[in-house]
Scaffold this motif. Structure first.
Motif, PDB file in Angstrom:
ATOM      1  N   LYS A   1      15.861   3.134  -4.689  1.00  0.00           N
ATOM      2  CA  LYS A   1      14.744   3.698  -4.898  1.00  0.00           C
ATOM      3  C   LYS A   1      13.617   2.568  -5.114  1.00  0.00           C
ATOM      4  N   VAL A   2      13.979   1.527  -5.864  1.00  0.00           N
ATOM      5  CA  VAL A   2      13.079   0.358  -6.046  1.00  0.00           C
ATOM      6  C   VAL A   2      12.936  -0.402  -4.810  1.00  0.00           C
ATOM      7  N   SER A   3      13.884  -0.391  -3.916  1.00  0.00           N
ATOM      8  CA  SER A   3      13.851  -0.985  -2.560  1.00  0.00           C
ATOM      9  C   SER A   3      12.639  -0.354  -1.658  1.00  0.00           C
ATOM     10  N   ALA A   4      12.913   1.057  -1.756  1.00  0.00           N
ATOM     11  CA  ALA A   4      12.296   1.854  -0.900  1.00  0.00           C
ATOM     12  C   ALA A   4      10.487   1.830  -1.456  1.00  0.00           C
ATOM     13  N   ALA A   5      10.497   1.550  -2.751  1.00  0.00           N
ATOM     14  CA  ALA A   5       8.997   1.430  -3.243  1.00  0.00           C
ATOM     15  C   ALA A   5       8.512   0.330  -2.984  1.00  0.00           C
ATOM     16  N   ARG A   6       9.180  -0.649  -2.984  1.00  0.00           N
ATOM     17  CA  ARG A   6       8.814  -2.225  -2.601  1.00  0.00           C
ATOM     18  C   ARG A   6       8.482  -2.070  -1.219  1.00  0.00           C
ATOM     19  N   LEU A   7       9.136  -1.403  -0.218  1.00  0.00           N
ATOM     20  CA  LEU A   7       8.863  -1.450   0.996  1.00  0.00           C
ATOM     21  C   LEU A   7       7.547  -0.516   1.365  1.00  0.00           C
ATOM     22  N   ALA A   8       7.476   0.728   0.907  1.00  0.00           N
ATOM     23  CA  ALA A   8       6.342   1.228   1.083  1.00  0.00           C
ATOM     24  C   ALA A   8       5.114   0.394   0.558  1.00  0.00           C
ATOM     25  N   SER A   9       5.257  -0.093  -0.786  1.00  0.00           N
ATOM     26  CA  SER A   9       4.007  -0.644  -1.062  1.00  0.00           C
ATOM     27  C   SER A   9       3.724  -2.047  -0.302  1.00  0.00           C
ATOM     28  N   ARG A  10       4.760  -2.626   0.311  1.00  0.00           N
ATOM     29  CA  ARG A  10       4.329  -3.818   1.299  1.00  0.00           C
ATOM     30  C   ARG A  10       3.440  -3.363   2.161  1.00  0.00           C
ATOM     31  N   GLY A  11       3.704  -1.992   2.891  1.00  0.00           N
ATOM     32  CA  GLY A  11       3.051  -1.572   3.928  1.00  0.00           C
ATOM     33  C   GLY A  11       1.417  -0.782   3.375  1.00  0.00           C
ATOM     34  N   GLY A  12       1.240  -1.078   2.124  1.00  0.00           N
ATOM     35  CA  GLY A  12      -0.234  -0.801   1.767  1.00  0.00           C
ATOM     36  C   GLY A  12       0.046   0.664   1.079  1.00  0.00           C
ATOM     37  N   VAL A  13       1.073   1.425   0.858  1.00  0.00           N
ATOM     38  CA  VAL A  13       1.209   2.761   0.112  1.00  0.00           C
ATOM     39  C   VAL A  13       1.611   2.660  -1.419  1.00  0.00           C
ATOM     40  N   PRO A  14       0.754   3.265  -2.300  1.00  0.00           N
ATOM     41  CA  PRO A  14       1.316   3.116  -3.640  1.00  0.00           C
ATOM     42  C   PRO A  14       2.413   4.281  -3.979  1.00  0.00           C
ATOM     43  N   VAL A  15       3.316   3.884  -4.734  1.00  0.00           N
ATOM     44  CA  VAL A  15       4.508   4.619  -5.010  1.00  0.00           C
ATOM     45  C   VAL A  15       4.549   5.171  -6.372  1.00  0.00           C
ATOM     46  N   LEU A  16       4.746   6.253  -6.444  1.00  0.00           N
ATOM     47  CA  LEU A  16       5.131   6.846  -8.072  1.00  0.00           C
ATOM     48  C   LEU A  16       6.628   7.124  -8.064  1.00  0.00           C
ATOM     49  N   LEU A  17       7.210   6.586  -8.858  1.00  0.00           N
ATOM     50  CA  LEU A  17       8.767   6.781  -9.192  1.00  0.00           C
ATOM     51  C   LEU A  17       9.040   7.731 -10.508  1.00  0.00           C
ATOM     52  N   THR A  18       9.670   8.884 -10.425  1.00  0.00           N
ATOM     53  CA  THR A  18       9.836   9.668 -11.718  1.00  0.00           C
ATOM     54  C   THR A  18      10.993  10.493 -11.291  1.00  0.00           C
ATOM     55  N   ALA A  19      11.298  11.296 -12.437  1.00  0.00           N
ATOM     56  CA  ALA A  19      12.437  12.272 -12.192  1.00  0.00           C
ATOM     57  C   ALA A  19      11.779  13.653 -11.718  1.00  0.00           C
ATOM     58  N   ALA A  20      12.740  14.285 -10.969  1.00  0.00           N
ATOM     59  CA  ALA A  20      12.358  15.548 -10.767  1.00  0.00           C
ATOM     60  C   ALA A  20      11.806  16.634 -11.455  1.00  0.00           C
ATOM     61  N   ALA A  21      12.458  16.436 -12.780  1.00  0.00           N
ATOM     62  CA  ALA A  21      11.940  17.366 -13.860  1.00  0.00           C
ATOM     63  C   ALA A  21      10.470  16.976 -14.215  1.00  0.00           C
ATOM     64  N   ASN A  22      10.019  16.022 -13.837  1.00  0.00           N
ATOM     65  CA  ASN A  22       8.852  15.728 -14.183  1.00  0.00           C
ATOM     66  C   ASN A  22       7.570  15.911 -12.830  1.00  0.00           C
ATOM     67  N   ILE A  23       8.000  16.591 -12.048  1.00  0.00           N
ATOM     68  CA  ILE A  23       7.217  16.709 -10.677  1.00  0.00           C
ATOM     69  C   ILE A  23       5.962  17.313 -11.098  1.00  0.00           C
TER      70      ILE A  23
END
Length: 407
Positions: A259-281
């Protein structure tokens, strides 16, 4: 839109009214613990995003017996529906292999490719049915989009996927994207749907990506350890110094490292990312006050350059001298034959090639203008030394993307 009749009161922005829903992991109630109650300009930007990709992991969709959990999906769909009042939503759903395990009598995730594909074939049917059933409570239609790494690697097929997703949205259907595990080989896979969600977020020009995990956000170590430190904002790679992320769980392949790798990949492309638990949707979609935010690069890559760097199949490799590396990574220049010391592989003009420095490090990718056979006689030569028909750049700056500014 109709309101579900089996839930009573309107959905709270912080809790599902389906109180019997249990998600794995240490997610807590609103305001409890370090992963809650955060504010920042980037969180406000995610809150106001018009087009949002939401990725849901296998454990957030299935029961302990590896069957699809309708209550969990209802909980997620309730929160998605609340956000759809102001945003377009694209769902990237894991869970096909996991959802097929129960019906097939499998008690642990299969390791051989044939059984994985068989489980996915069964699970995709069950999973798609549950998504459709749950969204139907709001008179919404879903469309399933199955992708492989080969689809993303070919520009024409990536465009077709993009057009399909866009058309589903125009028709007010909810795209449910998943990796096509039934046909993907072990050599041609995204690896996990976290990476797939990052690619989809850029493919669809999304304004934000929300990665739902089984933990509240990013910690510098296992959050079960008493001295684990919560990381609320990741503005650059420096904020990840000392962070130790783990692998996937019983039914998933993602894990926090993925997930960290994917978040960094998206953010490199200019997309902000929020990472949290499904229970906190609920709060994640309502005000982005939970979890960890990954800040995007200021200069968003074009769709072509992101595809070339992170999705495209490559036909060969060009090795550069140090001067050429500096020219293409910091000067924004085209790649000329004089700076190329070696060409590897058999490729045709128009294919994507890896571009590496003298130490073997990949510095970028680009669309080569010559076949490998023709290029072989051009290496190391100045432009004025080449025939008239070979004086254009080997890789034009407009079709060259480098990793140097994406750290």
């Amino acid at each position: 839109m109709t309101t579900p009749t089996d839930h009573g009161l309107p959905l709270s922005p912080y809790r599902s009214t389906a109180d019997d829903v249990e998600f794995p992991g240490p997610a807590r109630g609103p305001g409890e613990g370090p992963a809650f109650g955060h504010e920042s300009d980037m969180r406000e930007r995610i809150t106001n995003a018009k087009r949002v990709v939401v990725k849901i992991g296998s454990s957030s969709l299935t029961k302990d017996d590896f069957t699809v959990d309708p209550n969990k999906i209802n909980h997620i769909v309730d929160a998605l529906q609340a956000r759809m009042n102001r945003s377009d939503i694209i769902v990237v759903s894991s869970g096909a292999v996991a959802a097929g395990m129960g019906p097939l009598g499998l008690t642990q995730r299969p390791t051989d490719l044939a059984t994985k594909q068989a489980a996915a074939a069964v699970g995709q049917v069950h999973l798609a049915h549950q998504w459709a059933r749950s969204f139907a409570r709001y008179d919404r239609t879903v469309g399933q989009v199955l992708l492989t790494a080969a689809d993303a690697g070919r520009r024409d097929r990536a465009r077709n996927a993009q057009r399909t997703i866009d058309r589903l949205r125009q028709l007010r259907a909810i795209p449910i994207v998943n990796e096509n595990d039934t046909v993907a080989t072990s050599e041609m896979r995204f690896g996990d749907n976290d990476r797939l969600s990052a690619i989809v977020s850029h493919l669809t020009a999304a304004d934000a990506l929300i990665l739902l995990s089984d933990v509240d956000g990013l910690f510098d170590r296992n959050p079960a350890e008493p001295d684990a430190r919560f990381v609320s904002e990741v503005r650059s790679g420096r904020d990840l110094k000392g962070v130790v992320a783990g692998d996937g769980g019983l039914v998933g392949t993602g894990g926090m490292a993925s997930k960290v790798s994917a978040a960094r990949l998206a953010s490199r492309g200019g997309v902000p990312v929020l990472l949290t638990a499904a229970a906190n949707i609920g709060p994640a979609l309502e005000d982005s006050s939970v979890g960890t935010v990954f800040h995007p690069s200021e200069d968003r890559l074009s769709a072509w350059k992101f595809w070339a760097l992170y999705s495209a199949d490559t036909g060969g490799t060009l090795r550069l001298d140090s001067g050429a590396v500096d020219a293409v990574t910091s000067g924004g220049n085209s790649l000329l034959a004089v700076g190329i010391t070696e060409a590897e592989g058999e490729f045709n003009a128009g294919e994507i090639v890896d571009i590496i420095g003298p130490d073997g490090q990949i510095v970028g990718r680009g669309e080569v203008a010559y076949d490998s056979d023709e290029l072989a006689g051009m290496l190391g030569k100045h432009t004025h030394e080449l025939p008239e028909g070979q004086r254009r750049p080997v890789v034009h700056a407009d079709y060259l993307s480098n990793y140097a500014s994406r750290a």
